[in-house]
Write a protein that holds these residues in place. Structure first.
Motif, mmCIF file in Angstrom:
data_model
loop_
_atom_site.group_PDB
_atom_site.id
_atom_site.type_symbol
_atom_site.label_atom_id
_atom_site.label_comp_id
_atom_site.label_asym_id
_atom_site.label_seq_id
_atom_site.Cartn_x
_atom_site.Cartn_y
_atom_site.Cartn_z
ATOM 1 N N GLN A 1 2.928 6.462 -5.472
ATOM 2 C CA GLN A 1 2.893 6.657 -6.924
ATOM 3 C C GLN A 1 1.811 7.864 -7.008
ATOM 4 O OE1 GLN A 1 1.890 2.758 -8.363
ATOM 5 N NE2 GLN A 1 4.194 2.174 -8.226
ATOM 6 N N SER A 2 1.143 8.239 -6.163
ATOM 7 C CA SER A 2 0.202 9.330 -6.540
ATOM 8 C C SER A 2 -0.031 10.303 -5.038
ATOM 9 C CB SER A 2 -1.326 8.677 -6.556
ATOM 10 O OG SER A 2 -2.309 9.589 -6.778
ATOM 11 N N LEU A 3 -0.391 11.581 -5.618
ATOM 12 C CA LEU A 3 -0.292 12.344 -4.407
ATOM 13 C C LEU A 3 -1.839 12.782 -4.239
ATOM 14 C CD1 LEU A 3 2.899 14.547 -4.818
ATOM 15 C CD2 LEU A 3 2.428 12.716 -3.368
ATOM 16 N N GLN A 4 -2.743 12.356 -5.193
ATOM 17 C CA GLN A 4 -4.109 12.655 -5.101
ATOM 18 C C GLN A 4 -4.948 11.854 -3.879
ATOM 19 O OE1 GLN A 4 -5.450 15.046 -6.782
ATOM 20 N NE2 GLN A 4 -3.366 15.586 -7.673
ATOM 21 N N LEU A 5 -5.571 12.475 -2.924
ATOM 22 C CA LEU A 5 -6.095 11.663 -1.932
ATOM 23 C C LEU A 5 -7.151 10.675 -2.536
ATOM 24 C CD1 LEU A 5 -6.537 11.188 1.174
ATOM 25 C CD2 LEU A 5 -8.335 13.174 0.932
ATOM 26 N N VAL B 1 0.910 -1.206 0.002
ATOM 27 C CA VAL B 1 -0.076 -0.074 0.136
ATOM 28 C C VAL B 1 0.869 1.266 -0.078
ATOM 29 C CG1 VAL B 1 -1.489 1.308 1.441
ATOM 30 C CG2 VAL B 1 -2.048 -1.125 1.014
ATOM 31 N N THR B 2 1.978 1.100 0.903
ATOM 32 C CA THR B 2 2.828 2.425 0.804
ATOM 33 C C THR B 2 3.497 2.777 -0.669
ATOM 34 O OG1 THR B 2 3.502 1.831 3.072
ATOM 35 C CG2 THR B 2 4.886 3.243 1.937
ATOM 36 N N THR C 1 -6.626 3.090 -4.045
ATOM 37 C CA THR C 1 -5.679 2.232 -3.903
ATOM 38 C C THR C 1 -5.569 1.377 -2.655
ATOM 39 O OG1 THR C 1 -4.387 3.623 -5.573
ATOM 40 C CG2 THR C 1 -3.158 1.946 -4.340
ATOM 41 N N THR C 2 -5.853 2.090 -1.733
ATOM 42 C CA THR C 2 -5.812 1.512 -0.326
ATOM 43 C C THR C 2 -7.045 0.368 -0.147
ATOM 44 O OG1 THR C 2 -4.853 3.408 0.604
ATOM 45 C CG2 THR C 2 -5.993 2.060 2.155
ATOM 46 N N VAL C 3 -8.158 0.720 -0.587
ATOM 47 C CA VAL C 3 -9.243 -0.051 -0.440
ATOM 48 C C VAL C 3 -8.934 -1.238 -1.402
ATOM 49 C CG1 VAL C 3 -10.893 1.466 0.857
ATOM 50 C CG2 VAL C 3 -10.879 1.161 -1.847
#
Length: 72
Positions: free
Chosen positions: A24-28, A18-19, A34-36
């Protein structure tokens, strides 16, 4: 004892993957999506969601990963 070791390995794998994807992205929105997705994949869960609980006790789903056979 082996079960605990396997769980620790899974947690470490989850955190690492996940990290890496988050970096790879700075968009929340992308980070939460990606996390879910990654948590669902690693835990082999039917559904994973991030839920925002509001001060009045209500809330809303922020991001969700759900298997196709289940309603979102």
């Amino acid at each position: 004892m082996q079960v605990k070791l396997r769980q620790q390995q899974q947690r470490a794998e989850l955190f690492s993957e996940v990290t890496l994807k988050i970096r790879q992205s700075l968009q929340l929105k992308d980070i939460l999506h990606t996390t879910v997705i990654e948590v669902q994949r690693i835990l082999q869960a039917d559904r994973v969601l991030i839920y925002h609980v509001l001060p009045d006790g209500t809330g809303k789903t922020i991001s969700e990963a759900v298997l196709p056979e289940y309603p979102a």
